[in-house]
Design a protein around this motif. Structure first.
Motif, PDB file in Angstrom:
ATOM      1  N   LYS A  52      42.730  68.236  20.980  1.00  0.00           N
ATOM      2  CA  LYS A  52      41.349  68.324  20.745  1.00  0.00           C
ATOM      3  C   LYS A  52      40.631  66.813  20.460  1.00  0.00           C
ATOM      4  O   LYS A  52      39.337  66.405  20.907  1.00  0.00           O
ATOM      5  CB  LYS A  52      41.204  68.424  19.053  1.00  0.00           C
ATOM      6  N   ILE A  55      39.613  65.290  24.364  1.00  0.00           N
ATOM      7  CA  ILE A  55      38.636  66.482  24.489  1.00  0.00           C
ATOM      8  C   ILE A  55      37.325  65.474  24.214  1.00  0.00           C
ATOM      9  O   ILE A  55      36.813  65.500  25.265  1.00  0.00           O
ATOM     10  CB  ILE A  55      38.974  67.855  24.040  1.00  0.00           C
ATOM     11  N   ASN A  59      34.374  63.467  25.664  1.00  0.00           N
ATOM     12  CA  ASN A  59      33.067  64.145  25.838  1.00  0.00           C
ATOM     13  C   ASN A  59      31.603  63.202  26.211  1.00  0.00           C
ATOM     14  O   ASN A  59      31.109  62.995  26.193  1.00  0.00           O
ATOM     15  CB  ASN A  59      32.981  65.729  25.374  1.00  0.00           C
TER      16      ASN A  59
END
Length: 92
Positions: A52, A55, A59
């Protein structure tokens, strides 16, 4: 699932298996076996905390690049003037 009769009561006994699969090919094979056996199953995706964070970082990089390309586009259209790299580095 199997039913067990005990003093005129029926208990439902189920067994839960957890299988950690890390690639799509193995997942398809396991699902095919479970389907062939006529078993009910659930599929859940588990994203680890580390993933996570990765990610989130990806982003952030993507958004930064997207903003940079927008600024370049606006500069090429003559709508904004980009800062001189030397001035920017002097600020740091």
């Amino acid at each position: 699932m199997r039913n067990v009769l005990f003093k005129k009561r029926i208990f439902v006994v189920m067994t839960t298996l957890t299988v950690n699969i890390e690639n799509e090919k193995s997942e398809k094979a396991v699902k095919a076996v479970l389907d062939a056996l006529g078993l009910n199953y659930e599929v859940a995706s588990n994203i680890k905390v580390k993933e996570k964070a990765s990610i989130k970082a990806e982003n952030a990089i993507y958004n930064h690049l997207k903003d940079s390309f927008e600024q370049i586009k606006l500069h090429q259209e003559g709508k904004i003037k980009l800062r001189d790299a030397k001035d920017f580095l002097d600020e740091l």
